[in-house]
Design a protein around this motif. Sequence first.
Motif, PDB file in Angstrom:
ATOM      1  N   LEU A  13       0.867  -1.166   0.000  1.00  0.00           N
ATOM      2  CA  LEU A  13       0.000   0.000   0.000  1.00  0.00           C
ATOM      3  C   LEU A  13       0.909   1.223   0.000  1.00  0.00           C
ATOM      4  N   VAL A  14       0.421   2.328  -0.523  1.00  0.00           N
ATOM      5  CA  VAL A  14       1.209   3.559  -0.540  1.00  0.00           C
ATOM      6  C   VAL A  14       0.613   4.524   0.481  1.00  0.00           C
ATOM      7  N   ALA A  15       1.462   4.971   1.393  1.00  0.00           N
ATOM      8  CA  ALA A  15       1.045   5.924   2.415  1.00  0.00           C
ATOM      9  C   ALA A  15       1.930   7.160   2.343  1.00  0.00           C
ATOM     10  N   VAL A  16       1.404   8.274   2.823  1.00  0.00           N
ATOM     11  CA  VAL A  16       2.166   9.515   2.895  1.00  0.00           C
ATOM     12  C   VAL A  16       2.153  10.011   4.334  1.00  0.00           C
ATOM     13  N   TYR A  17       3.305  10.494   4.790  1.00  0.00           N
ATOM     14  CA  TYR A  17       3.428  11.056   6.126  1.00  0.00           C
ATOM     15  C   TYR A  17       4.112  12.403   6.016  1.00  0.00           C
ATOM     16  N   GLY A  18       3.679  13.344   6.840  1.00  0.00           N
ATOM     17  CA  GLY A  18       4.281  14.665   6.845  1.00  0.00           C
ATOM     18  C   GLY A  18       5.081  14.918   8.097  1.00  0.00           C
ATOM     19  N   GLY A  42      -1.489   9.162   6.049  1.00  0.00           N
ATOM     20  CA  GLY A  42      -2.417   8.079   5.781  1.00  0.00           C
ATOM     21  C   GLY A  42      -2.217   7.518   4.397  1.00  0.00           C
ATOM     22  N   LEU A  43      -3.121   6.640   4.008  1.00  0.00           N
ATOM     23  CA  LEU A  43      -3.017   5.973   2.712  1.00  0.00           C
ATOM     24  C   LEU A  43      -3.420   6.890   1.570  1.00  0.00           C
ATOM     25  N   VAL A  44      -2.726   6.723   0.450  1.00  0.00           N
ATOM     26  CA  VAL A  44      -3.082   7.405  -0.790  1.00  0.00           C
ATOM     27  C   VAL A  44      -4.212   6.596  -1.420  1.00  0.00           C
ATOM     28  N   ARG A  45      -5.252   7.275  -1.833  1.00  0.00           N
ATOM     29  CA  ARG A  45      -6.406   6.602  -2.438  1.00  0.00           C
ATOM     30  C   ARG A  45      -6.110   6.212  -3.887  1.00  0.00           C
ATOM     31  N   GLU A  51       1.042  13.715  -3.806  1.00  0.00           N
ATOM     32  CA  GLU A  51       0.933  15.068  -3.255  1.00  0.00           C
ATOM     33  C   GLU A  51      -0.513  15.399  -2.892  1.00  0.00           C
ATOM     34  N   ASP A  52      -1.458  15.054  -3.771  1.00  0.00           N
ATOM     35  CA  ASP A  52      -2.866  15.304  -3.453  1.00  0.00           C
ATOM     36  C   ASP A  52      -3.305  14.504  -2.229  1.00  0.00           C
ATOM     37  N   GLY A  53      -2.792  13.284  -2.087  1.00  0.00           N
ATOM     38  CA  GLY A  53      -3.115  12.475  -0.914  1.00  0.00           C
ATOM     39  C   GLY A  53      -2.628  13.126   0.365  1.00  0.00           C
ATOM     40  N   LEU A  54      -1.414  13.661   0.347  1.00  0.00           N
ATOM     41  CA  LEU A  54      -0.880  14.326   1.527  1.00  0.00           C
ATOM     42  C   LEU A  54      -1.672  15.590   1.842  1.00  0.00           C
ATOM     43  N   ARG A  55      -2.010  16.349   0.825  1.00  0.00           N
ATOM     44  CA  ARG A  55      -2.815  17.562   1.036  1.00  0.00           C
ATOM     45  C   ARG A  55      -4.179  17.207   1.637  1.00  0.00           C
ATOM     46  N   LEU A  58      -3.789  16.011   5.406  1.00  0.00           N
ATOM     47  CA  LEU A  58      -3.529  17.109   6.340  1.00  0.00           C
ATOM     48  C   LEU A  58      -4.772  17.975   6.552  1.00  0.00           C
ATOM     49  N   ARG A  59      -5.563  18.165   5.502  1.00  0.00           N
ATOM     50  CA  ARG A  59      -6.817  18.908   5.683  1.00  0.00           C
ATOM     51  C   ARG A  59      -7.783  18.133   6.573  1.00  0.00           C
ATOM     52  N   GLU A  60      -7.901  16.828   6.334  1.00  0.00           N
ATOM     53  CA  GLU A  60      -8.813  16.001   7.131  1.00  0.00           C
ATOM     54  C   GLU A  60      -8.368  15.882   8.584  1.00  0.00           C
ATOM     55  N   GLN A  61      -7.086  15.709   8.806  1.00  0.00           N
ATOM     56  CA  GLN A  61      -6.606  15.428  10.147  1.00  0.00           C
ATOM     57  C   GLN A  61      -6.419  16.675  11.006  1.00  0.00           C
ATOM     58  N   VAL A  62      -5.864  17.735  10.449  1.00  0.00           N
ATOM     59  CA  VAL A  62      -5.556  18.912  11.277  1.00  0.00           C
ATOM     60  C   VAL A  62      -6.027  20.224  10.652  1.00  0.00           C
ATOM     61  N   ASP A  63      -6.886  20.143   9.654  1.00  0.00           N
ATOM     62  CA  ASP A  63      -7.448  21.326   9.017  1.00  0.00           C
ATOM     63  C   ASP A  63      -6.360  22.298   8.583  1.00  0.00           C
TER      64      ASP A  63
END
Length: 150
Positions: A13-18, A42-45, A51-55, A58-63
């Motif tokens: 699975l592909v995940a992104v972390y910041g 979290g996981l990239v859909r 990059e869109d997955g990370l964006r 971050l919006r979902e988790q910490v606005d």
Amino acid sequence: MMNSPTTSALGPLVAVYGLVGHDERILILRDRHAPAYRLPGGLVRPGESVEDGLRRVLREQVDADIAHLDFCATVELHGHTDPNGPPVYELALLFDVTITDPEAVQWNEGEVRWVADTDLHQIDVRPAVIAERLRSGTLTAETPWWPSRS
């Protein structure tokens, strides 16, 4: 007739972390009922760019919106455990992230915390392999690939 493939049979699975930094501290999260902290991510859909997955995450988790990001490393996580499911094989893409308004970070699903590098030694942060690299200071641009047994 073939059996349905399992997650591991499908490949990683592909995940992104910041690594979200502000004032010499990094952002970590803890889900409401989780014992350990984690990096935002979290996981990239399917069909979504990294990059869109990370964006999105971050919006979902910490606005928060990303002002700038740089690729840091790819971490191979074998047997990475999701508390709600079986062990998974994950390729985690780690990015150095600057967000537009770090003071406004909030999360309704748990605790948000900014920590200095020195505080990481007393905190359980997941994925553990990333936390160990942060603690030891071996997170460098010269080592962008972390195989599962490094």
